[in-house]
Scaffold this active site. Structure first.
Site, PDB file in Angstrom:
ATOM      1  N   ASN A 124      -2.389   0.838 -10.176  1.00 49.44           N
ATOM      2  CA  ASN A 124      -3.616   1.369  -9.603  1.00 49.44           C
ATOM      3  C   ASN A 124      -4.254   0.332  -8.678  1.00 49.44           C
ATOM      4  O   ASN A 124      -3.753  -0.794  -8.544  1.00 49.44           O
ATOM      5  CB  ASN A 124      -4.584   1.757 -10.732  1.00 49.44           C
ATOM      6  CG  ASN A 124      -5.530   2.867 -10.329  1.00 49.44           C
ATOM      7  OD1 ASN A 124      -5.674   3.196  -9.148  1.00 49.44           O
ATOM      8  ND2 ASN A 124      -6.191   3.458 -11.298  1.00 49.44           N
ATOM      9  N   HIS A 174      -6.818  11.139  -5.894  1.00 48.21           N
ATOM     10  CA  HIS A 174      -6.510   9.715  -5.962  1.00 48.21           C
ATOM     11  C   HIS A 174      -5.027   9.516  -5.670  1.00 48.21           C
ATOM     12  O   HIS A 174      -4.219  10.436  -5.855  1.00 48.21           O
ATOM     13  CB  HIS A 174      -6.860   9.192  -7.358  1.00 48.21           C
ATOM     14  CG  HIS A 174      -6.831   7.704  -7.486  1.00 48.21           C
ATOM     15  ND1 HIS A 174      -7.472   6.857  -6.611  1.00 48.21           N
ATOM     16  CD2 HIS A 174      -6.238   6.894  -8.416  1.00 48.21           C
ATOM     17  CE1 HIS A 174      -7.283   5.603  -6.992  1.00 48.21           C
ATOM     18  NE2 HIS A 174      -6.538   5.603  -8.074  1.00 48.21           N
ATOM     19  N   GLN A 182      -9.616  -1.966  -4.482  1.00 48.31           N
ATOM     20  CA  GLN A 182     -10.026  -1.300  -3.253  1.00 48.31           C
ATOM     21  C   GLN A 182     -11.514  -1.415  -2.995  1.00 48.31           C
ATOM     22  O   GLN A 182     -11.991  -1.178  -1.885  1.00 48.31           O
ATOM     23  CB  GLN A 182      -9.624   0.171  -3.290  1.00 48.31           C
ATOM     24  CG  GLN A 182     -10.384   1.009  -4.304  1.00 48.31           C
ATOM     25  CD  GLN A 182      -9.833   2.417  -4.434  1.00 48.31           C
ATOM     26  OE1 GLN A 182      -8.697   2.607  -4.877  1.00 48.31           O
ATOM     27  NE2 GLN A 182     -10.628   3.406  -4.045  1.00 48.31           N
ATOM     28  N   CYS A 196      -7.446   4.075  -1.680  1.00 51.50           N
ATOM     29  CA  CYS A 196      -6.334   4.095  -2.636  1.00 51.50           C
ATOM     30  C   CYS A 196      -5.029   4.474  -1.948  1.00 51.50           C
ATOM     31  O   CYS A 196      -3.962   3.946  -2.273  1.00 51.50           O
ATOM     32  CB  CYS A 196      -6.646   5.049  -3.777  1.00 51.50           C
ATOM     33  SG  CYS A 196      -6.949   6.757  -3.253  1.00 51.50           S
TER      34      CYS A 196
END
Length: 353
Positions: A317, A296, A150, A157
């Site tokens: 992630n 997150h 990102q 995210c």
């Protein structure tokens, strides 16, 4: 005359040697400091890190040293189920890391009950018993694209997790795995209280946008740039994948969450606070985080049990493949904490076909 000259020559030579020794003594660093600086230089080269001047370099060296000592101390302690390493974030304080790498809008401020009063519903079928396999990894079934990054200045995210969930559903519906556009979501979800591009957002808003927009376009058509931009409606209208809506996983229920993930990848809020998350490098994470502040968003792309019997969630992630287990984390499952380790069971959702 010759003697005097010879004496003068010897005197000058002696002064030169003494001066050289003094200069070397001033420049020589203690072995520990020299080793630290060499380690920092090697880390900088490995990660392509540069600084604007020596003052910034010295400041970052100090932070690097503190993080190095923290990682060494943690790894030296026994009975740990996971390990830490000095990754690409080694010259950032944990506060800097939180600020630059998250994007869940500090979502403890988002009221989940108020979000239920829209077109989404809790999927009640997730409470039913039986049917879910003991483990699943959607990567092995070709439903997960490569880990993305990102960037250091865009809290997107939420867009990455949304895209991962829609990509997975599309693979299951059509047999084809598209690479979809996070940047479209960053640019085009506007005038929204909870989702504001690089300043953070929510998958529920993104799923709603994709449904109402008639789909989401591909990464090749609307590539990620890692900063806020003006929505390109022409590109955004060229759909590469569609959904019919979305559903919420019943909160604080890891059994229901497992049932959901057994069907498809799911987007979920988590807390990523703390150095243990920042420097996680492998194993089943059972460490410290702050589930009261969900800052997150990740994609849950599977679950399973480690060789030593630890149950885990498999998390994709958006911090690049240079973090964790090639961009993934195994997060403790069924920890006995109602909200799940790091709050993983508090706020999860997924797109519907």
């Amino acid at each position: 005359m010759a003697l005097t000259l010879k004496g003068t020559t010897i005197f000058l030579a002696l002064n030169l040697v003494l001066g050289l020794w003094a200069s070397q003594a001033e420049c020589r660093k203690p072995p520990e400091e020299a080793s630290l600086r060499e380690s920092h230089e090697q880390w900088m080269a490995r990660h392509g890190r540069t600084y604007k001047d020596n003052a910034e370099k010295e400041q970052r060296l100090k932070i690097y040293k503190e993080n190095l000592e923290y990682v060494k101390k943690f790894n030296s302690e026994g009975n740990q189920t996971f390990k830490l390493s000095l990754n690409r974030f080694a010259d950032l304080t944990n506060e800097e890391f939180d600020y630059t790498r998250n994007g869940g809008l500090m979502v403890s401020s988002l009221s989940r009950p108020s979000r239920v009063n829209n077109s989404s519903i809790y999927d009640q079928t997730l409470f039913s018993s039986g049917g879910a396999p003991s483990s699943i990894d959607w990567r092995q079934k070709g439903a997960v694209t490569n880990v993305r990054d990102q960037g250091h200045s865009c809290g997107s995210c939420w867009a990455h997790a949304t895209v991962a969930a829609v990509e997975g559903l599309t693979k299951l519906k059509t047999g084809k795995l598209p690479l979809l556009s996070e940047q479209q979501l960053v640019d085009c979800i506007i005038n929204n209280q909870n989702t504001r591009g690089c300043k953070g957002g929510s998958p529920v808003d993104a799923f709603g946008y994709i449904e109402q927009n008639g789909g989401i376009t591909g990464e090749w058509n609307y590539p990620y740039v890692g900063k806020d931009g003006i929505c390109d409606q022409n590109r955004a209208s060229q759909s590469a994948a569609k959904i019919n809506g979305y559903a919420l996983v019943p909160n604080n229920n890891e059994y229901a969450l497992m049932n959901a993930v057994s069907k498809q990848p799911v987007a979920a809020f988590v807390s990523s606070r703390g150095k243990e998350v920042q420097f996680y490098s492998g194993g089943v994470f059972t460490g410290n985080c702050d589930p009261s502040t969900l800052d997150h968003v990740v994609a849950i792309v599977g679950y399973g049990t480690s060789k030593d019997g630890k149950k885990y969630w498999l998390i994709k992630n958006s911090w690049s493949s240079h973090w964790g287990e090639n961009g993934y984390m195994r997060l403790e499952r069924n920890s006995g904490i109602p909200e799940g380790r790091c709050g993983i069971a508090v706020d999860a959702s997924y797109p519907t076909a």
